[in-house]
Design a protein around this motif. Structure first.
Motif, mmCIF file in Angstrom:
data_model
loop_
_atom_site.group_PDB
_atom_site.id
_atom_site.type_symbol
_atom_site.label_atom_id
_atom_site.label_comp_id
_atom_site.label_asym_id
_atom_site.label_seq_id
_atom_site.Cartn_x
_atom_site.Cartn_y
_atom_site.Cartn_z
ATOM 1 N N ARG A 83 0.577 -0.989 -0.076
ATOM 2 C CA ARG A 83 -0.086 0.543 0.027
ATOM 3 C C ARG A 83 0.863 1.539 0.195
ATOM 4 O O ARG A 83 0.571 2.353 -1.200
ATOM 5 C CB ARG A 83 -0.784 0.265 1.177
ATOM 6 C CG ARG A 83 -1.806 1.143 1.329
ATOM 7 C CD ARG A 83 -2.831 0.957 2.677
ATOM 8 N NE ARG A 83 -1.866 1.176 4.271
ATOM 9 C CZ ARG A 83 -1.799 2.258 4.051
ATOM 10 N NH1 ARG A 83 -1.397 3.282 4.089
ATOM 11 N NH2 ARG A 83 -0.982 2.407 5.487
ATOM 12 N N GLU A 84 2.051 1.243 0.786
ATOM 13 C CA GLU A 84 2.597 2.501 0.529
ATOM 14 C C GLU A 84 3.482 2.865 -0.440
ATOM 15 O O GLU A 84 3.875 4.235 -1.185
ATOM 16 C CB GLU A 84 4.096 2.252 2.086
ATOM 17 C CG GLU A 84 3.316 2.550 3.415
ATOM 18 C CD GLU A 84 4.764 2.203 4.191
ATOM 19 O OE1 GLU A 84 4.595 2.981 5.210
ATOM 20 O OE2 GLU A 84 5.091 1.062 4.398
ATOM 21 N N THR A 85 4.180 1.243 -0.797
ATOM 22 C CA THR A 85 4.415 1.443 -2.616
ATOM 23 C C THR A 85 3.184 2.024 -3.759
ATOM 24 O O THR A 85 4.351 2.543 -4.361
ATOM 25 C CB THR A 85 5.009 0.132 -2.628
ATOM 26 O OG1 THR A 85 5.694 -0.498 -1.912
ATOM 27 C CG2 THR A 85 6.227 0.375 -4.054
ATOM 28 N N GLU A 103 1.128 3.832 -2.826
ATOM 29 C CA GLU A 103 0.391 5.265 -3.065
ATOM 30 C C GLU A 103 2.304 6.081 -3.364
ATOM 31 O O GLU A 103 1.699 7.359 -3.664
ATOM 32 C CB GLU A 103 0.670 5.921 -1.395
ATOM 33 C CG GLU A 103 -0.557 5.006 -1.292
ATOM 34 C CD GLU A 103 -0.862 5.506 0.546
ATOM 35 O OE1 GLU A 103 0.099 6.182 1.075
ATOM 36 O OE2 GLU A 103 -1.995 5.332 1.841
ATOM 37 N N GLU A 104 2.895 5.866 -2.594
ATOM 38 C CA GLU A 104 4.237 6.590 -3.463
ATOM 39 C C GLU A 104 4.767 5.944 -5.177
ATOM 40 O O GLU A 104 5.288 7.923 -5.288
ATOM 41 C CB GLU A 104 5.396 5.785 -3.071
ATOM 42 C CG GLU A 104 6.739 6.307 -3.319
ATOM 43 C CD GLU A 104 7.070 8.598 -3.180
ATOM 44 O OE1 GLU A 104 7.821 9.100 -3.762
ATOM 45 O OE2 GLU A 104 6.619 8.587 -1.979
ATOM 46 N N ARG A 151 1.532 6.492 -7.289
ATOM 47 C CA ARG A 151 0.527 7.482 -7.645
ATOM 48 C C ARG A 151 1.298 8.922 -7.648
ATOM 49 O O ARG A 151 0.857 9.960 -7.776
ATOM 50 C CB ARG A 151 -1.330 7.193 -6.801
ATOM 51 C CG ARG A 151 -1.155 5.891 -6.970
ATOM 52 C CD ARG A 151 -2.971 5.444 -6.132
ATOM 53 N NE ARG A 151 -3.327 4.427 -7.320
ATOM 54 C CZ ARG A 151 -3.164 3.639 -5.209
ATOM 55 N NH1 ARG A 151 -2.461 3.494 -4.807
ATOM 56 N NH2 ARG A 151 -3.992 2.424 -6.262
ATOM 57 N N ARG A 152 1.791 9.039 -6.003
ATOM 58 C CA ARG A 152 2.419 10.341 -6.104
ATOM 59 C C ARG A 152 3.234 10.684 -7.053
ATOM 60 O O ARG A 152 3.254 12.171 -7.477
ATOM 61 C CB ARG A 152 3.106 10.620 -4.741
ATOM 62 C CG ARG A 152 3.051 12.017 -3.964
ATOM 63 C CD ARG A 152 4.862 11.543 -3.199
ATOM 64 N NE ARG A 152 5.530 11.194 -3.444
ATOM 65 C CZ ARG A 152 6.513 12.030 -4.502
ATOM 66 N NH1 ARG A 152 6.513 13.556 -5.301
ATOM 67 N NH2 ARG A 152 7.320 11.583 -4.562
ATOM 68 N N ARG A 180 -5.666 9.230 -5.579
ATOM 69 C CA ARG A 180 -5.793 7.976 -4.984
ATOM 70 C C ARG A 180 -7.391 7.397 -5.120
ATOM 71 O O ARG A 180 -7.710 8.201 -4.695
ATOM 72 C CB ARG A 180 -5.833 8.459 -3.413
ATOM 73 C CG ARG A 180 -4.282 8.990 -2.920
ATOM 74 C CD ARG A 180 -4.287 9.221 -1.088
ATOM 75 N NE ARG A 180 -2.980 9.736 -1.003
ATOM 76 C CZ ARG A 180 -2.513 9.672 0.098
ATOM 77 N NH1 ARG A 180 -2.911 9.174 1.006
ATOM 78 N NH2 ARG A 180 -0.807 9.949 0.160
ATOM 79 N N PRO A 223 -10.504 5.288 -0.396
ATOM 80 C CA PRO A 223 -10.142 4.602 0.241
ATOM 81 C C PRO A 223 -10.975 3.903 1.244
ATOM 82 O O PRO A 223 -12.717 4.599 1.006
ATOM 83 C CB PRO A 223 -9.355 5.712 1.060
ATOM 84 C CG PRO A 223 -10.615 7.267 1.323
ATOM 85 C CD PRO A 223 -11.105 6.746 0.052
ATOM 86 N N GLN A 272 5.726 11.921 4.806
ATOM 87 C CA GLN A 272 6.014 11.900 3.464
ATOM 88 C C GLN A 272 6.961 12.331 3.147
ATOM 89 O O GLN A 272 7.562 12.665 3.033
ATOM 90 C CB GLN A 272 4.937 12.580 2.459
ATOM 91 C CG GLN A 272 4.807 13.965 3.376
ATOM 92 C CD GLN A 272 3.610 15.304 3.023
ATOM 93 O OE1 GLN A 272 2.478 14.753 3.112
ATOM 94 N NE2 GLN A 272 4.078 16.108 1.285
#
Length: 348
Positions: free
Chosen positions: A89-91, A93-94, A96-97, A103, A106, A131
């Motif tokens: 999930r963290e990966t 999100e990064e 997509r950023r 996003r 949720p 972040q």
């Protein structure tokens, strides 16, 4: 239908060179490849990323291999390893950023079980809310101290509204919230044990007018903020900015910031370390920490060597004298056997 991970991996592959310039800024383009030392952005030529090719399958753009370790993967794997992201999930999100994608909706939030303020679990939750520092007051703060090109340092994050409990506040008073630079404290295995916070003025990006404006949470004793790929040589010192300055001047030298003189004296180096360079701040506390470490390891095979700044600390040296003069000052303090490696200059 492709999974979200597969879809993002393909989108990243179309921007392979831009991904490399963001996360592997110490590398360089060689033909159809981006070449760098490793996933931690160390200068070198071991890891190579394919920049051209199809978006999937054999020969796909974004595929990478580290010839020294045998590690390989796609650009999602590279981002996760570079930023030390522990979950998919963290990966995602990064990714997509980086791609400036919205996003997804949720899922319904589940209430978190309360944890003790200042505990390692509280530190882990705070770190998860951080972040990347790119474009934030944290990056501006570091840049003003001469510390640049730190966007991909996985031990640093930014929090836009980090709680601050005043020392003289009543138990029922609500905390303030300020922007903060977060630094991850880890043990020798890389497990997060704490977080160091530097609160910042939202207008100037200087240290906030708080007393104190820096605090740590979690378990700090014996641990440190670590920057650089582990080797059998390490430099340890007190302050975060001090050790970032040393690593900027000598990027092939991994560093550990213990965050105080007392914690430096109690620092536990990796068991396979051969040499520990100790950055000694120019004060009594710095010398006392070095003396304590020397006494602790007097009967071991670990070789301790002092590194002394020209001014009060290495960040003062960086801001006053610059990298080239720092390197000239450090050269005679390094063991001759380390000079060719640690002070090597990459050339095209």
């Amino acid at each position: 239908m492709d999974s979200p991970a597969t879809d993002l991996s393909q989108k990243l592959s179309r921007e392979a060179e831009a991904v490399c310039r963001q996360y592997l800024s110490n590398g360089r383009k060689h033909g159809n490849y981006w070449v760098v030392g490793d996933v931690d952005n160390t200068p070198g030529r071991s890891l190579y990323v394919r920049l051209t090719g199809p978006s999937r399958g054999k020969g796909a753009a974004g595929k990478w291999t580290d010839a020294a370790t045998g590690e390989h993967g796609d650009l999602l794997d590279l981002i996760a390893a570079n930023l030390n992201l522990l979950t998919l999930r963290e990966t995602l999100e990064e990714a997509r950023r980086f791609l400036s994608l919205p996003r997804p909706e949720p899922p319904a939030r589940q209430p978190q079980t309360p944890v003790a303020r200042g505990s390692p679990e509280a530190a882990r939750r705070l770190w998860a809310m951080g972040q990347p520092i790119a474009g934030t007051p944290a990056e501006r703060y570091l840049s003003a101290r001469g510390l640049t090109n730190l966007r991909t340092v996985s031990a640093l994050r930014f929090h836009p509204n980090c709680y601050y409990w005043r020392e003289d506040a009543n138990a029922n008073d609500p905390p303030d919230a300020w922007p903060a630079l977060l630094a991850k404290v880890t043990d020798t295995a890389g497990t997060l044990t704490g977080v160091h916070r530097t609160w910042l003025d939202p207008q100037t990006a200087e240290k906030a007018a708080l007393d104190p404006n820096r605090k740590a949470m979690g378990n700090l004793l014996r641990h440190a903020v670590r920057v650089g790929s582990p080797t059998d040589i390490l430099a340890a010192g007190e302050g975060l900015e001090t050790m970032l300055s040393l690593n900027l001047a000598v990027p092939r030298l991994p560093v550990a910031a213990a965050l105080s003189g007392n914690h430096l004296a109690a620092f536990d180096p990796p068991t396979d370390l051969r040499r520990l360079y100790v950055a000694i701040d120019n004060d009594a506390a710095g010398q006392a920490a070095f003396d304590a470490l020397t006494n602790r390891f007097a009967d071991s095979e670990l070789h301790l060597l002092p590194l002394r700044p020209m001014l009060d600390d290495f960040n003062g040296d960086l801001r006053k004298s610059g990298i080239d003069e720092m390197r000239s000052h450090l050269r005679p303090q390094l063991l001759p056997v380390d000079v060719p490696t640690l002070l090597a200059v990459e050339t095209d």
